[in-house]
Design an enzyme around this catalytic site. Structure first.
Site, mmCIF file in Angstrom:
data_model
loop_
_atom_site.group_PDB
_atom_site.id
_atom_site.type_symbol
_atom_site.label_atom_id
_atom_site.label_comp_id
_atom_site.label_asym_id
_atom_site.label_seq_id
_atom_site.Cartn_x
_atom_site.Cartn_y
_atom_site.Cartn_z
ATOM 1 N N SER A 183 57.737 25.344 80.472
ATOM 2 C CA SER A 183 58.341 26.468 81.180
ATOM 3 C C SER A 183 57.403 26.976 82.275
ATOM 4 C CB SER A 183 58.708 27.572 80.190
ATOM 5 O OG SER A 183 59.691 28.427 80.745
ATOM 6 N N LYS A 195 71.720 51.934 84.756
ATOM 7 C CA LYS A 195 70.348 52.404 84.577
ATOM 8 C C LYS A 195 69.852 52.212 83.152
ATOM 9 C CE LYS A 195 66.631 54.313 86.157
ATOM 10 N NZ LYS A 195 65.804 53.584 87.137
#
Length: 357
Positions: free
Chosen positions: A170, A222
């Site tokens: 990765s 949010k």
């Protein structure tokens, strides 16, 4: 002339006699052959003769010029060797071209020391090539990209060889894409091209113990990804879009680093891991071999002998950390990682994006 005010007394008549007597009684130079009277008047006369002899003798550099200048030269050389060092810890007298080592080991989290070391290597004109040793499962998405970008800039100026250790998956694979030649062992674990997002879910546990939290927001997304409630369909679609963009960035880096069509890089970006031998067949690495093979490749490109000692980053550790690791096997940095921080070094309640296996 008025003589009224000048009356001669008996004392005045005797004054010449007293003056003459005083002059006759004053010591003459012949009467004080030891100079004791002069010593009472002149302080310098009190200094012993051996002191005057020591003060007025010729300096050592004039009496023994060869020994003096040879000793001075030796002291200057010792000072240059000990104190005159550059910011990388190398002495000014240790000239010669070098190969530098950059190590990416463990989770890629706090990358500031690694970035600072890469910048020092970039500024050092004596460094002719760089060996990147990777032994990492990846880490934070932004942190992995920062290291890759710094290495890619460095690779434009100097040859850069990559040596994969036990794992370069990765984010570890991402930073390896900066190399001009990538070496891996047959059993190296690499691949895992993709991005992961972890969102803790604690609402069930908190509900059992009677703990809750209310959050007020001014925008609909949010509070997306809160650990206090599951993802809504809208939040899930929102985060999937963010993940897709990060995934495409990873694919672009692989395509550029391996000089393969983007479509081919996309096919490899399934999240699967590969052994080093499989990665060689897939074109993710160039050659089977360890660090020695990578050094030989660098030596051929730069002309710097592979046997010459590598320029390495100065060790940054404390006496306490070294002692705990030596006596009890405790790694303070690893303890800090598992004691409440996620792979990005942020609070465990915060969602984190990872290029990590």
């Amino acid at each position: 002339m008025n003589t009224e005010n000048f009356t001669l007394t008996p004392d005045d008549a005797a004054a010449p006699a007293r003056t003459a007597s005083a002059l006759n009684s004053a010591p003459s130079s012949n009467a004080d052959p030891d100079g004791t009277a002069c010593a009472a008047v002149c302080p310098l006369a009190r200094i012993p003769a051996p002191v005057w002899k020591a003060l007025l003798r010729r300096p050592f550099r004039k009496r023994h010029p060869f020994i003096f200048w040879l000793s001075l030269l030796v002291l200057v050389l010792i000072g240059l060797a000990v104190f005159s060092r550059d910011e990388d810890g190398r002495g000014l007298l240790s000239g010669g071209d070098r190969l530098a080592l950059v190590t990416v080991r463990g989770p890629i989290m706090d990358v500031a020391p690694t970035l600072a070391w890469i910048r020092k290597i970039e500024r050092n004109p004596q460094v002719k090539g760089v060996l990147l040793r990777v032994d990492s499962p990846g880490g934070g998405a932004a942190a992995s990209q920062e290291v890759y970008d710094a290495l890619a800039r460095l690779a434009q100026k100097r040859p850069l060889a990559v040596s994969m250790g036990s794992m370069a998956a990765s984010g570890g694979l991402m930073v390896s894409m900066a190399g001009g030649r990538i070496f891996a062992n047959p059993s190296t674990v690499t691949g895992s091209i993709g991005v992961r997002m972890d969102i803790p879910q604690l609402q069930g546990l908190l509900g059992k113990i009677g703990v809750g939290q209310e959050t007020l927001v001014t925008a609909p997304y949010k509070n997306a990804g809160s650990y206090l409630h599951p993802l809504s369909p809208e939040d899930r679609a929102y985060f999937e879009g963010v993940l897709k963009d990060m995934h495409e960035q990873f694919v672009d880096i692989v395509a550029k680093g391996r000089d393969i069509p983007r479509e081919r890089a996309g096919q490899l970006a399934s999240g699967k891991i590969f052994t080093g031998r499989e990665a060689l067949k897939l074109g993710l690495v160039d050659e089977m071999g360890g660090q020695d093979a990578a050094l030989r490749w660098l030596a051929e490109r730069t002309g710097v002998p592979a046997e010459r000692k590598l320029l390495t980053k100065p060790k940054e550790s404390s006496w306490l950390a070294d002692s705990l690791k030596s006596w009890f096997g405790l790694d303070l940095s690893a303890l800090a990682t598992v004691s409440g921080l996620n792979a990005s070094g942020s609070d465990w309640r915060t969602p984190v994006f990872l290029y990590q296996f």
